[in-house]
Motif scaffolding. Structure first.
Motif, PDB file in Angstrom:
ATOM      1  N   GLY A   1       0.764  -1.410  -0.004  1.00 59.23           N
ATOM      2  CA  GLY A   1       0.099   0.115   0.083  1.00 59.23           C
ATOM      3  C   GLY A   1       0.936   1.386  -0.025  1.00 59.23           C
ATOM      4  N   LEU A   2       0.248   2.404   0.232  1.00 58.25           N
ATOM      5  CA  LEU A   2       0.739   3.747   0.211  1.00 58.25           C
ATOM      6  C   LEU A   2       0.863   4.164   1.581  1.00 58.25           C
ATOM      7  N   VAL A   3       2.130   4.509   2.220  1.00 55.73           N
ATOM      8  CA  VAL A   3       2.040   4.858   3.681  1.00 55.73           C
ATOM      9  C   VAL A   3       3.091   6.032   3.491  1.00 55.73           C
ATOM     10  N   GLN A   4       3.240   6.713   4.828  1.00 54.92           N
ATOM     11  CA  GLN A   4       4.088   7.779   4.966  1.00 54.92           C
ATOM     12  C   GLN A   4       5.316   7.100   5.541  1.00 54.92           C
ATOM     13  N   ALA A   5       6.291   7.974   5.513  1.00 55.64           N
ATOM     14  CA  ALA A   5       7.665   7.614   6.098  1.00 55.64           C
ATOM     15  C   ALA A   5       7.308   7.437   7.639  1.00 55.64           C
ATOM     16  N   GLY A   6       8.036   6.281   8.233  1.00 59.08           N
ATOM     17  CA  GLY A   6       7.785   6.179   9.572  1.00 59.08           C
ATOM     18  C   GLY A   6       6.658   5.388   9.973  1.00 59.08           C
TER      19      GLY A   6
ATOM     20  N   GLY B   1      11.249 -16.433   1.099  1.00 60.15           N
ATOM     21  CA  GLY B   1      11.821 -15.148   1.104  1.00 60.15           C
ATOM     22  C   GLY B   1      11.356 -13.910   0.602  1.00 60.15           C
ATOM     23  N   TRP B   2      11.719 -12.837   0.689  1.00 61.84           N
ATOM     24  CA  TRP B   2      11.028 -11.414   0.122  1.00 61.84           C
ATOM     25  C   TRP B   2      12.082 -10.746  -0.692  1.00 61.84           C
ATOM     26  N   PHE B   3      11.826 -10.612  -1.656  1.00 60.44           N
ATOM     27  CA  PHE B   3      12.823  -9.559  -2.604  1.00 60.44           C
ATOM     28  C   PHE B   3      11.989  -8.311  -2.874  1.00 60.44           C
ATOM     29  N   ARG B   4      12.624  -7.347  -3.399  1.00 62.62           N
ATOM     30  CA  ARG B   4      12.061  -6.207  -3.868  1.00 62.62           C
ATOM     31  C   ARG B   4      12.716  -5.291  -5.073  1.00 62.62           C
ATOM     32  N   GLN B   5      11.804  -5.018  -5.987  1.00 63.36           N
ATOM     33  CA  GLN B   5      12.614  -4.024  -7.126  1.00 63.36           C
ATOM     34  C   GLN B   5      11.992  -2.604  -7.340  1.00 63.36           C
ATOM     35  N   ALA B   6      12.911  -1.728  -7.043  1.00 63.49           N
ATOM     36  CA  ALA B   6      12.615  -0.487  -7.252  1.00 63.49           C
ATOM     37  C   ALA B   6      12.575   0.163  -8.657  1.00 63.49           C
TER      38      ALA B   6
ATOM     39  N   LEU C   1       9.314   2.864   8.171  1.00 66.88           N
ATOM     40  CA  LEU C   1       9.561   2.734   6.556  1.00 66.88           C
ATOM     41  C   LEU C   1       9.993   3.818   6.166  1.00 66.88           C
ATOM     42  N   LYS C   2      10.922   3.910   5.094  1.00 68.73           N
ATOM     43  CA  LYS C   2      11.604   5.064   4.538  1.00 68.73           C
ATOM     44  C   LYS C   2      11.174   5.052   3.007  1.00 68.73           C
ATOM     45  N   PRO C   3      11.364   6.229   2.415  1.00 71.42           N
ATOM     46  CA  PRO C   3      11.048   6.553   0.828  1.00 71.42           C
ATOM     47  C   PRO C   3      12.001   5.456   0.173  1.00 71.42           C
ATOM     48  N   GLU C   4      13.035   5.327   0.555  1.00 71.06           N
ATOM     49  CA  GLU C   4      13.813   4.238  -0.261  1.00 71.06           C
ATOM     50  C   GLU C   4      13.407   2.736  -0.049  1.00 71.06           C
TER      51      GLU C   4
ATOM     52  N   TYR D   1      10.569 -20.334  -7.266  1.00 71.72           N
ATOM     53  CA  TYR D   1       9.250 -19.707  -7.435  1.00 71.72           C
ATOM     54  C   TYR D   1       8.851 -18.512  -6.996  1.00 71.72           C
ATOM     55  N   TRP D   2       8.033 -17.807  -7.593  1.00 70.01           N
ATOM     56  CA  TRP D   2       7.974 -16.120  -7.560  1.00 70.01           C
ATOM     57  C   TRP D   2       6.548 -15.913  -7.424  1.00 70.01           C
ATOM     58  N   GLY D   3       6.124 -15.156  -6.631  1.00 65.86           N
ATOM     59  CA  GLY D   3       4.856 -14.528  -6.706  1.00 65.86           C
ATOM     60  C   GLY D   3       4.623 -13.138  -7.665  1.00 65.86           C
ATOM     61  N   ARG D   4       3.635 -12.617  -7.914  1.00 65.88           N
ATOM     62  CA  ARG D   4       3.399 -11.470  -8.787  1.00 65.88           C
ATOM     63  C   ARG D   4       3.927 -10.075  -8.151  1.00 65.88           C
ATOM     64  N   GLY D   5       3.957 -10.110  -6.972  1.00 61.08           N
ATOM     65  CA  GLY D   5       4.513  -8.873  -6.263  1.00 61.08           C
ATOM     66  C   GLY D   5       3.273  -7.990  -5.668  1.00 61.08           C
ATOM     67  N   THR D   6       3.551  -7.263  -4.875  1.00 59.14           N
ATOM     68  CA  THR D   6       2.791  -6.211  -4.124  1.00 59.14           C
ATOM     69  C   THR D   6       3.404  -4.850  -4.006  1.00 59.14           C
ATOM     70  N   GLN D   7       2.873  -3.717  -4.503  1.00 58.89           N
ATOM     71  CA  GLN D   7       3.537  -2.533  -4.312  1.00 58.89           C
ATOM     72  C   GLN D   7       3.469  -1.935  -3.004  1.00 58.89           C
ATOM     73  N   VAL D   8       4.580  -1.434  -2.562  1.00 58.00           N
ATOM     74  CA  VAL D   8       4.917  -0.619  -1.301  1.00 58.00           C
ATOM     75  C   VAL D   8       5.292   0.668  -1.792  1.00 58.00           C
ATOM     76  N   THR D   9       4.783   1.781  -1.510  1.00 61.34           N
ATOM     77  CA  THR D   9       4.946   3.049  -1.797  1.00 61.34           C
ATOM     78  C   THR D   9       5.160   3.733  -0.324  1.00 61.34           C
ATOM     79  N   VAL D  10       6.198   4.425  -0.199  1.00 60.06           N
ATOM     80  CA  VAL D  10       6.429   5.115   1.083  1.00 60.06           C
ATOM     81  C   VAL D  10       6.759   6.714   0.614  1.00 60.06           C
ATOM     82  N   SER D  11       5.735   7.632   1.175  1.00 59.49           N
ATOM     83  CA  SER D  11       6.087   8.997   0.740  1.00 59.49           C
ATOM     84  C   SER D  11       6.804   9.857   1.820  1.00 59.49           C
ATOM     85  N   GLN D  12       7.251  10.920   1.471  1.00 62.20           N
ATOM     86  CA  GLN D  12       7.953  11.641   2.422  1.00 62.20           C
ATOM     87  C   GLN D  12       7.157  12.098   3.783  1.00 62.20           C
TER      88      GLN D  12
END
Length: 119
Positions: free
Chosen positions: A10-15, A35-40, A86-89, A108-119
């Protein structure tokens, strides 16, 4: 057959905090780790954390140590990633993955879930 489904992004704020979940609906019997991986955007996919399925031993990338916690519920075939401070990065698509006993890498991999961290 492995079928990984992630949720909790989801979309959250920093911290703020988020908890990601990933369930293996295929009930993989030869699962050795999850495990968990991420791609920016514009970056390569990177390892975030993983947990051995039987022993429960964990490992983390340095950038999330002390902030993220990976855990599992074996009865539910589910792995969690609790993300605090959480941090914006940390903004990225987060992917769940399974490594089976006959593979040296996550296979084996899932389709992914978006994490967005705003300032």
């Amino acid at each position: 057959q492995v079928l990984l489904v992630e949720s909790g992004g989801g979309l959250v704020q920093a911290g703020d905090s988020l908890r990601l979940s990933c369930t293996d609906f295929g009930r993989t019997r030869s699962r050795s780790a999850m495990g968990w991986f991420r791609q920016a955007p514009g970056k390569e996919r990177e390892f975030v954390a993983d947990i051995s399925w039987n022993a429960g031993s964990t490992s983390y990338v340095d950038s999330v140590k002390g902030r993220f916690t990976i855990s599992r519920d074996a009865a539910k075939n589910t792995v969690y990633l609790q993300m605090n401070s959480l941090k914006p990065e940390d903004t990225a698509v987060y992917y769940c993955a399974v490594r089976t006993t006959y593979s040296a890498q996550y296979n084996y991999w899932g389709r992914g879930t978006q994490v967005t961290v705003s300032q």
